[in-house]
Design a protein around this motif. Structure first.
Motif, short mmCIF file in Angstrom:
data_model
loop_
_atom_site.label_atom_id
_atom_site.label_comp_id
_atom_site.label_asym_id
_atom_site.label_seq_id
_atom_site.Cartn_x
_atom_site.Cartn_y
_atom_site.Cartn_z
N MET A 146 0.84 -1.20 0.00
CA MET A 146 0.00 0.00 0.00
C MET A 146 0.87 1.25 0.00
O MET A 146 1.97 1.27 0.56
CB MET A 146 -0.91 0.01 1.23
CG MET A 146 -1.69 -1.29 1.44
SD MET A 146 -2.62 -1.82 -0.03
CE MET A 146 -3.83 -0.49 -0.10
N PRO A 147 0.38 2.33 -0.62
CA PRO A 147 1.11 3.60 -0.58
C PRO A 147 1.30 4.07 0.86
O PRO A 147 0.42 3.90 1.70
CB PRO A 147 0.21 4.56 -1.36
CG PRO A 147 -0.67 3.69 -2.19
CD PRO A 147 -0.86 2.43 -1.41
N THR A 148 2.44 4.64 1.15
CA THR A 148 2.73 5.09 2.52
C THR A 148 2.08 6.43 2.83
O THR A 148 1.94 6.79 4.00
CB THR A 148 4.25 5.21 2.72
OG1 THR A 148 4.78 6.10 1.72
CG2 THR A 148 4.91 3.85 2.59
N ASN A 172 0.14 5.32 -8.29
CA ASN A 172 -0.42 4.83 -7.04
C ASN A 172 0.66 4.75 -5.96
O ASN A 172 0.42 5.10 -4.80
CB ASN A 172 -1.05 3.46 -7.27
CG ASN A 172 -1.75 2.92 -6.03
OD1 ASN A 172 -2.69 3.51 -5.53
ND2 ASN A 172 -1.27 1.78 -5.54
N LYS A 173 1.86 4.32 -6.35
CA LYS A 173 2.97 4.27 -5.40
C LYS A 173 3.31 5.67 -4.87
O LYS A 173 3.75 5.83 -3.72
CB LYS A 173 4.21 3.68 -6.08
CG LYS A 173 4.17 2.16 -6.28
CD LYS A 173 5.45 1.68 -6.94
CE LYS A 173 5.58 0.17 -6.93
NZ LYS A 173 4.57 -0.52 -7.75
N ALA A 174 3.10 6.68 -5.72
CA ALA A 174 3.37 8.06 -5.31
C ALA A 174 2.28 8.63 -4.42
O ALA A 174 2.41 9.77 -3.94
CB ALA A 174 3.55 8.94 -6.55
N GLY A 175 1.20 7.87 -4.20
CA GLY A 175 0.16 8.30 -3.29
C GLY A 175 -1.03 8.99 -3.92
O GLY A 175 -1.89 9.52 -3.22
N HIS A 176 -1.10 8.97 -5.25
CA HIS A 176 -2.24 9.59 -5.92
C HIS A 176 -3.42 8.61 -6.01
O HIS A 176 -3.23 7.39 -5.97
CB HIS A 176 -1.85 10.06 -7.32
CG HIS A 176 -0.68 11.00 -7.33
ND1 HIS A 176 -0.65 12.16 -6.58
CD2 HIS A 176 0.51 10.95 -7.99
CE1 HIS A 176 0.50 12.78 -6.78
NE2 HIS A 176 1.23 12.06 -7.63
N ASP A 177 -4.60 9.15 -6.15
CA ASP A 177 -5.83 8.36 -6.30
C ASP A 177 -6.00 8.08 -7.79
O ASP A 177 -6.32 8.97 -8.57
CB ASP A 177 -7.01 9.14 -5.75
CG ASP A 177 -8.31 8.35 -5.76
OD1 ASP A 177 -8.29 7.19 -6.21
OD2 ASP A 177 -9.35 8.90 -5.35
N VAL A 178 -5.78 6.83 -8.20
CA VAL A 178 -5.72 6.48 -9.62
C VAL A 178 -6.94 5.66 -10.04
O VAL A 178 -7.29 4.67 -9.39
CB VAL A 178 -4.44 5.68 -9.93
CG1 VAL A 178 -4.36 5.34 -11.42
CG2 VAL A 178 -3.21 6.47 -9.50
N THR A 179 -7.55 6.07 -11.15
CA THR A 179 -8.65 5.33 -11.75
C THR A 179 -8.30 5.00 -13.19
O THR A 179 -7.90 5.89 -13.95
CB THR A 179 -9.96 6.14 -11.72
OG1 THR A 179 -10.29 6.47 -10.37
CG2 THR A 179 -11.10 5.34 -12.32
N VAL A 180 -8.42 3.73 -13.55
CA VAL A 180 -8.12 3.28 -14.91
C VAL A 180 -9.42 2.95 -15.62
O VAL A 180 -10.24 2.16 -15.12
CB VAL A 180 -7.21 2.03 -14.89
CG1 VAL A 180 -6.94 1.55 -16.31
CG2 VAL A 180 -5.90 2.34 -14.17
N TYR A 181 -9.62 3.56 -16.79
CA TYR A 181 -10.81 3.31 -17.61
C TYR A 181 -10.46 2.42 -18.79
O TYR A 181 -9.47 2.66 -19.50
CB TYR A 181 -11.39 4.63 -18.12
CG TYR A 181 -12.01 5.50 -17.05
CD1 TYR A 181 -13.35 5.36 -16.70
CD2 TYR A 181 -11.25 6.44 -16.38
CE1 TYR A 181 -13.92 6.15 -15.71
CE2 TYR A 181 -11.80 7.24 -15.38
CZ TYR A 181 -13.13 7.09 -15.05
OH TYR A 181 -13.69 7.88 -14.07
N GLU A 182 -11.28 1.41 -19.03
CA GLU A 182 -11.07 0.48 -20.14
C GLU A 182 -12.39 0.24 -20.86
O GLU A 182 -13.40 -0.07 -20.22
CB GLU A 182 -10.52 -0.85 -19.59
CG GLU A 182 -10.46 -1.99 -20.57
CD GLU A 182 -9.65 -1.67 -21.81
OE1 GLU A 182 -10.21 -1.76 -22.92
OE2 GLU A 182 -8.46 -1.33 -21.67
N ARG A 183 -12.39 0.39 -22.17
CA ARG A 183 -13.65 0.22 -22.91
C ARG A 183 -14.04 -1.24 -23.10
O ARG A 183 -15.21 -1.55 -23.34
CB ARG A 183 -13.56 0.92 -24.27
CG ARG A 183 -12.55 0.32 -25.23
CD ARG A 183 -12.53 1.10 -26.54
NE ARG A 183 -11.56 0.56 -27.48
CZ ARG A 183 -11.35 1.06 -28.70
NH1 ARG A 183 -12.04 2.11 -29.08
NH2 ARG A 183 -10.46 0.53 -29.49
#
Length: 493
Positions: A146-148, A172-183
């Motif tokens: 998990m991100p620290t 994500n490792k840098a602590g940002h909230d990441v959402t991946v979109y895939e069609r």
């Protein structure tokens, strides 16, 4: 690194494979892993060359030489030689987010640049890489991390291929909230639907996707940006957007008869086959059936090979692969010096299987397609071809010239076009107002992955054009660094 004299004492050895006539009855990976003792010996062949070319990826004569993600190859070869597998895994993950993918599908430009290969057989780098990460999963060494810390910044990644996944992992490792979109209906992009299961088992892909989800990344499928979600809505919800949609616009072959039934793009054939396999073990019948059909594959690259192997497993009557280029030489030529990628003849798994099954290599070199021939019902039934030779035009470039009297008519109930891609699709890019370069790819500032739209970045095939999985991972990692710097003012990625 490794044993100082190992390359003098030990010969190169690669994993064995199931017999082609046995493996064509299944959709499973067919490599037979080397025992640990043999892998240790292969690690010992890394020769302490002083200036290793293997881990410095760059383009030479338009082709990759060395590892684009700068894997610390001599270091983990040495660790494997000494039996320190867990430490080798740590070194491997420092530069490569997904070694289980590259260890299976990368053509290994690192081996083409291996110093031992300058005058002998290169180190089996790719196989050692795969063995390290596979052991890591088997031993339970690879678990969610998990991100620290959390920055509160939100980033959207459009596209879940290797570039998108690598970018998401890093951010994500840098602590940002990441959402991946895939069609599509599954996460993985070309890792899922562009590469057949026997080359990259989809359980291997899903295992890594599950790990990323456990680490906090949000994945959303069946949502196409610009269609299901407007680009305005996307930009309003996120602090940065990274476009990793790939170069998915296929190159067509607009010759007489193209409108006939039974002529398909290779990716449609591969996608539908894999989707039906994953959904129902082919029971739903939603794939393109080639059972008892004469199949023609036009195109000589990896995708063409995958079509040959897939058609065989779907019980085609015959399969022929047409290639307009000449056959490559059996050994490296003077004009192709080390450490360039060795342009030599290779018989891949699909051709091996076709040769064993039908008694002849399916490839026909220096062959151009003239027209498709149809029956009374509008279905393709044959293709007219002509042999060519490559000659210089007045401008000094090489062009194919037809050889008179060499035309042939070849039976074809199914034709698969594996001619590569011309760039990214439109829609989303037009809505965003993204500028394109002269090759129709997303135009971005060199090494910054920025587009002309503030806060919107691009990476992978969508930015650089059709390329290797390892280049996509490289691009995703580099783009993540630039996004982190954009959001935070500096970066440790």
């Amino acid at each position: 690194m490794g044993k100082a004299t190992g390359f003098l004492e030990y010969e190169r050895e690669v994993p064995g494979e199931l017999d082609p006539l046995k493996r064509i009855n299944a959709w499973k990976e067919f490599a037979i892993p080397l025992e640990e003792e043999k892998l240790t010996i292969q690690g010992a062949r890394c020769m302490d060359c002083g200036t290793p070319f293997c881990h410095v990826g760059r383009l030479i004569s338009g082709m990759a030489s060395g590892c684009p993600i700068h894997n610390l190859i001599p270091e983990w070869n040495d660790l494997v030689y000494r039996g320190s597998w867990k430490e080798a895994l740590k070194r491997l993950h420092k530069t490569n987010n997904f070694p289980e993918f590259t260890g299976r599908v990368c053509p290994a430009p690192c081996e083409g640049a291996c110093t031992v290969g300058k005058s002998g057989s290169p180190v089996t780098i790719k196989n050692i890489e795969k063995a390290i990460v596979d052991r890591g999963f088997q031993e339970g060494w690879i678990t969610p991390t998990m991100p620290t810390a959390h920055t509160g910044k939100k980033v959207a990644i459009v596209g879940s291929g290797p570039a998108g996944l690598a970018c998401a992992d890093q951010l994500n490792k840098a602590g940002h909230d990441v959402t991946v979109y895939e069609r599509a209906d599954r996460i993985g992009g070309l890792l899922i639907y562009g590469i057949p299961n026997m080359k990259l088992d989809k359980g291997t892909v899903q295992r890594r996707v599950d790990l990323l989800a456990a680490e906090g990344i949000t994945f959303i499928t069946k949502q196409e940006i610009g269609k299901d979600i407007t680009t305005e809505a996307l930009r309003s919800q996120f602090d940065a957007v990274v476009l990793c949609g790939g170069a998915t616009k296929p190159r067509d072959l607009n010759i007489e008869g193209r409108e006939l039934n039974g002529i398909h793009q290779a990716m449609e054939f591969l996608t539908r086959s894999t989707q039906s396999l994953l959904d129902s073990e082919l029971e739903d019948g939603k794939y393109l059936s080639v059972k008892d059909k004469d199949v023609i594959v036009i195109g000589g690259g990896d995708t063409g090979t995958d079509c040959v192997a897939t058609a065989i497993r779907l019980e085609c009557k015959s399969v022929i692969q047409l290639e307009i280029m000449p056959q490559l030489p059996l050994s490296r030529q003077p004009g192709n010096p080390w450490p360039e990628w060795p342009k030599v003849m290779k018989t891949d798994y699909g051709q091996q299987e076709a040769t064993k099954l039908y008694g002849t290599d399916p490839r026909r070199y220096l062959t151009a397609s003239k027209c498709f021939i149809g029956d009374a019902n509008g279905n393709v039934e044959a293709i007219r071809t002509v042999e060519v030779e490559w000659s210089k035009n007045p401008q000094g470039g090489l062009i194919p010239v037809e050889i008179p009297g060499s035309e042939k008519v070849i039976p074809a109930n199914m034709v698969l076009l594996a001619l590569g891609f011309t760039g990214p699709e439109g829609g989303m890019l037009e809505q965003l107002g993204i500028e394109r370069d002269e090759r129709s790819n997303v135009k971005s500032e060199l090494d910054h992955y920025t587009t002309n739209v503030p806060g919107v970045f691009a990476a992978g095939d969508m930015r650089r054009g059709q390329s290797l999985v390892v280049w996509a991972i490289h691009e995703g990692r580099k783009a993540a660094r630039e996004v982190d710097c954009y959001l935070m003012g500096s970066t440790e990625l």
